[in-house]
Design a protein around this motif. Structure first.
Motif, PDB file in Angstrom:
ATOM      1  N   UNK A   1       0.369  -1.095   0.392  1.00 51.84           N
ATOM      2  CA  UNK A   1      -0.495  -0.114  -0.075  1.00 51.84           C
ATOM      3  C   UNK A   1       1.029   0.946  -0.226  1.00 51.84           C
ATOM      4  N   UNK A   2       1.880   1.205   1.098  1.00 54.93           N
ATOM      5  CA  UNK A   2       2.781   2.944   1.075  1.00 54.93           C
ATOM      6  C   UNK A   2       3.886   2.918  -0.628  1.00 54.93           C
ATOM      7  N   UNK A   3       3.860   1.621  -1.214  1.00 56.61           N
ATOM      8  CA  UNK A   3       4.509   1.084  -2.854  1.00 56.61           C
ATOM      9  C   UNK A   3       4.006   2.591  -3.913  1.00 56.61           C
ATOM     10  N   UNK A   4       2.302   1.988  -3.559  1.00 57.06           N
ATOM     11  CA  UNK A   4       1.626   2.480  -4.707  1.00 57.06           C
ATOM     12  C   UNK A   4       0.905   1.169  -4.824  1.00 57.06           C
ATOM     13  N   UNK A   5       1.410   0.098  -4.756  1.00 53.55           N
ATOM     14  CA  UNK A   5       0.654  -1.324  -4.895  1.00 53.55           C
ATOM     15  C   UNK A   5      -0.340  -1.739  -4.952  1.00 53.55           C
ATOM     16  N   UNK A   6      -1.216  -1.269  -5.408  1.00 53.46           N
ATOM     17  CA  UNK A   6      -2.747  -1.628  -5.092  1.00 53.46           C
ATOM     18  C   UNK A   6      -3.741  -1.924  -6.192  1.00 53.46           C
TER      19      UNK A   6
ATOM     20  N   UNK B   1     -11.877   0.320   8.685  1.00 50.93           N
ATOM     21  CA  UNK B   1     -11.658   0.753  10.215  1.00 50.93           C
ATOM     22  C   UNK B   1     -11.627  -0.165  11.129  1.00 50.93           C
ATOM     23  N   UNK B   2     -12.199  -1.904  10.845  1.00 50.06           N
ATOM     24  CA  UNK B   2     -11.955  -3.054  11.431  1.00 50.06           C
ATOM     25  C   UNK B   2     -11.912  -4.127  11.298  1.00 50.06           C
ATOM     26  N   UNK B   3     -11.024  -5.017  11.225  1.00 47.35           N
ATOM     27  CA  UNK B   3     -10.960  -5.904  10.503  1.00 47.35           C
ATOM     28  C   UNK B   3      -9.626  -6.902  11.221  1.00 47.35           C
TER      29      UNK B   3
ATOM     30  N   UNK C   1      -7.138  -8.052  16.117  1.00 51.10           N
ATOM     31  CA  UNK C   1      -7.605  -6.705  15.567  1.00 51.10           C
ATOM     32  C   UNK C   1      -7.024  -5.681  14.782  1.00 51.10           C
ATOM     33  N   UNK C   2      -7.660  -5.177  13.740  1.00 46.19           N
ATOM     34  CA  UNK C   2      -6.010  -4.030  12.985  1.00 46.19           C
ATOM     35  C   UNK C   2      -7.650  -3.163  12.262  1.00 46.19           C
ATOM     36  N   UNK C   3      -6.929  -2.255  11.958  1.00 46.69           N
ATOM     37  CA  UNK C   3      -7.821  -1.567  11.019  1.00 46.69           C
ATOM     38  C   UNK C   3      -7.640   0.192  12.331  1.00 46.69           C
ATOM     39  N   UNK C   4      -8.410   0.655  11.900  1.00 43.97           N
ATOM     40  CA  UNK C   4      -7.985   1.992  12.838  1.00 43.97           C
ATOM     41  C   UNK C   4      -8.609   1.857  14.174  1.00 43.97           C
ATOM     42  N   UNK C   5      -9.427   1.441  14.239  1.00 49.69           N
ATOM     43  CA  UNK C   5      -9.871   0.740  15.567  1.00 49.69           C
ATOM     44  C   UNK C   5      -8.652  -0.242  16.334  1.00 49.69           C
ATOM     45  N   UNK C   6      -8.032  -0.864  15.794  1.00 52.71           N
ATOM     46  CA  UNK C   6      -7.281  -2.172  16.466  1.00 52.71           C
ATOM     47  C   UNK C   6      -5.868  -0.866  16.809  1.00 52.71           C
TER      48      UNK C   6
ATOM     49  N   UNK D   1       2.223  -5.425  15.304  1.00 48.60           N
ATOM     50  CA  UNK D   1       2.632  -5.760  14.403  1.00 48.60           C
ATOM     51  C   UNK D   1       1.507  -4.554  13.202  1.00 48.60           C
ATOM     52  N   UNK D   2       2.274  -4.042  11.820  1.00 52.08           N
ATOM     53  CA  UNK D   2       1.986  -3.191  10.496  1.00 52.08           C
ATOM     54  C   UNK D   2       0.956  -3.511  10.155  1.00 52.08           C
ATOM     55  N   UNK D   3       0.024  -3.025  10.275  1.00 50.37           N
ATOM     56  CA  UNK D   3      -0.915  -2.393   9.821  1.00 50.37           C
ATOM     57  C   UNK D   3      -1.178  -2.030   8.574  1.00 50.37           C
ATOM     58  N   UNK D   4      -1.978  -3.007   7.683  1.00 47.89           N
ATOM     59  CA  UNK D   4      -1.680  -2.825   6.094  1.00 47.89           C
ATOM     60  C   UNK D   4      -2.109  -0.842   5.340  1.00 47.89           C
ATOM     61  N   UNK D   5      -3.854  -0.945   6.473  1.00 48.65           N
ATOM     62  CA  UNK D   5      -4.429  -0.031   6.229  1.00 48.65           C
ATOM     63  C   UNK D   5      -3.440   1.205   6.094  1.00 48.65           C
ATOM     64  N   UNK D   6      -3.198   1.650   7.933  1.00 47.06           N
ATOM     65  CA  UNK D   6      -3.589   2.437   8.857  1.00 47.06           C
ATOM     66  C   UNK D   6      -1.836   2.900   8.584  1.00 47.06           C
ATOM     67  N   UNK D   7      -0.312   1.654   8.584  1.00 50.78           N
ATOM     68  CA  UNK D   7       0.544   2.129   8.433  1.00 50.78           C
ATOM     69  C   UNK D   7       0.689   2.285   9.527  1.00 50.78           C
ATOM     70  N   UNK D   8       0.528   1.794  10.607  1.00 49.46           N
ATOM     71  CA  UNK D   8       1.017   1.796  11.792  1.00 49.46           C
ATOM     72  C   UNK D   8       0.545   0.736  12.835  1.00 49.46           C
ATOM     73  N   UNK D   9       1.270   0.828  13.611  1.00 45.89           N
ATOM     74  CA  UNK D   9       1.427  -0.521  14.566  1.00 45.89           C
ATOM     75  C   UNK D   9      -0.228  -0.714  14.830  1.00 45.89           C
ATOM     76  N   UNK D  10      -0.559  -2.303  15.161  1.00 39.41           N
ATOM     77  CA  UNK D  10      -1.862  -2.325  16.112  1.00 39.41           C
ATOM     78  C   UNK D  10      -1.002  -3.891  16.900  1.00 39.41           C
ATOM     79  N   UNK D  11      -1.630  -4.114  17.878  1.00 42.28           N
ATOM     80  CA  UNK D  11      -1.724  -5.266  18.316  1.00 42.28           C
ATOM     81  C   UNK D  11      -2.167  -6.391  18.196  1.00 42.28           C
ATOM     82  N   UNK D  12      -0.939  -6.992  18.624  1.00 42.86           N
ATOM     83  CA  UNK D  12      -1.005  -8.899  18.482  1.00 42.86           C
ATOM     84  C   UNK D  12      -0.738  -9.278  19.420  1.00 42.86           C
TER      85      UNK D  12
END
Length: 231
Positions: free
Chosen positions: A91-96, A109-111, A117-122, A175-186
């Motif tokens: 996603x960061x490199x534009x390969x979407x 938002x949440x997945x 839990x990942x996404x914005x809420x994660x 864990x690096x979140x692919x959509x937010x490109x920040x970490x969430x908790x694994x």
């Protein structure tokens, strides 16, 4: 002769489009049959069996037998984390992928990311735990420390830390979140918290998808429990 880990095998296994689609489908954390994975990949069952053999041989998936049926899952958390990280980099490199639809905002938002839990809420949950000192990051490491205050917080939720500490999995891991490109908790705590949300009736999995859908009261409770805090 070169020495050290060989990433070429992993790259070739994940790089095949059909196998990539199957691995992405297994990111839901749900065990799927070969027929279900064939549908996800858009290939024949015979071809799917060959791909599954390669993925299992490479240690990326494992199979479970129940009666006459065989189900496939990702091999472990490490595989799920690798795939999520690769999605973030893509996603960061534009390969979407160009196809978009109503699922996209809900996925962001949440997945489910394998089993947490990942996404914005994660990401919000992760940031809130860090800001209050319940989690502590370590330099140059994905593993996190759960502070004494964090242990009290988790215990107040009714989550027993003891069996989580005895698990072979890390208790807390970023864990690096692919959509937010920040970490969430694994880690095992990330899994326990997601299960807690399900048990409380705050959220549920959308059938056949990775989307985690929070009810209005559930999201209100989530926001109170994990408020956004300016550091």
């Amino acid at each position: 002769m070169k020495e050290g880990p060989d990433i070429t095998l992993l790259g070739s296994l994940i790089g095949d489009p059909a196998r990539a689609n199957m691995l992405t489908a297994l990111m839901s954390g749900k065990a799927l049959t070969a027929s279900e994975l064939a549908a996800e990949a858009g290939i024949t069952l015979q071809t799917t069996s060959a791909h599954l053999g390669k993925l299992e041989g490479g240690g990326l998936i494992r199979q479970r037998k129940q009666g006459r049926h065989r189900y496939f899952t990702l091999a472990d958390d490490d595989v799920g984390g690798l795939l999520e990280t690769m999605m973030g980099l893509a996603a960061k490199k534009g390969h979407t992928r160009t196809r978009t639809g109503p699922r996209a905002p809900a996925l962001r938002k949440a997945r489910v990311c394998y089993n947490h839990l990942a996404g914005e809420l994660g990401v919000q949950m992760y940031d809130s735990l860090l800001a209050r000192g319940f989690l502590q990051e370590q330099a140059d490491e994905d593993l996190l420390i759960l502070s004494d205050q964090g242990r009290d917080f988790v215990a107040d939720l009714g989550i027993d830390i003891s069996p989580l500490n005895q698990s072979r999995r890390p208790l807390c891991k970023s864990c690096l979140d692919w959509s937010a490109r920040r970490s969430h908790l694994a880690g095992s705590l990330g899994t326990a918290l997601l299960e807690h949300f399900y048990h409380k009736g705050w959220a549920k999995r959308v059938e056949g998808q990775r989307i985690v859908e929070f009810s209005r009261p559930g999201e209100v409770s989530f926001q109170k429990l994990f408020p956004l805090i300016e550091c």
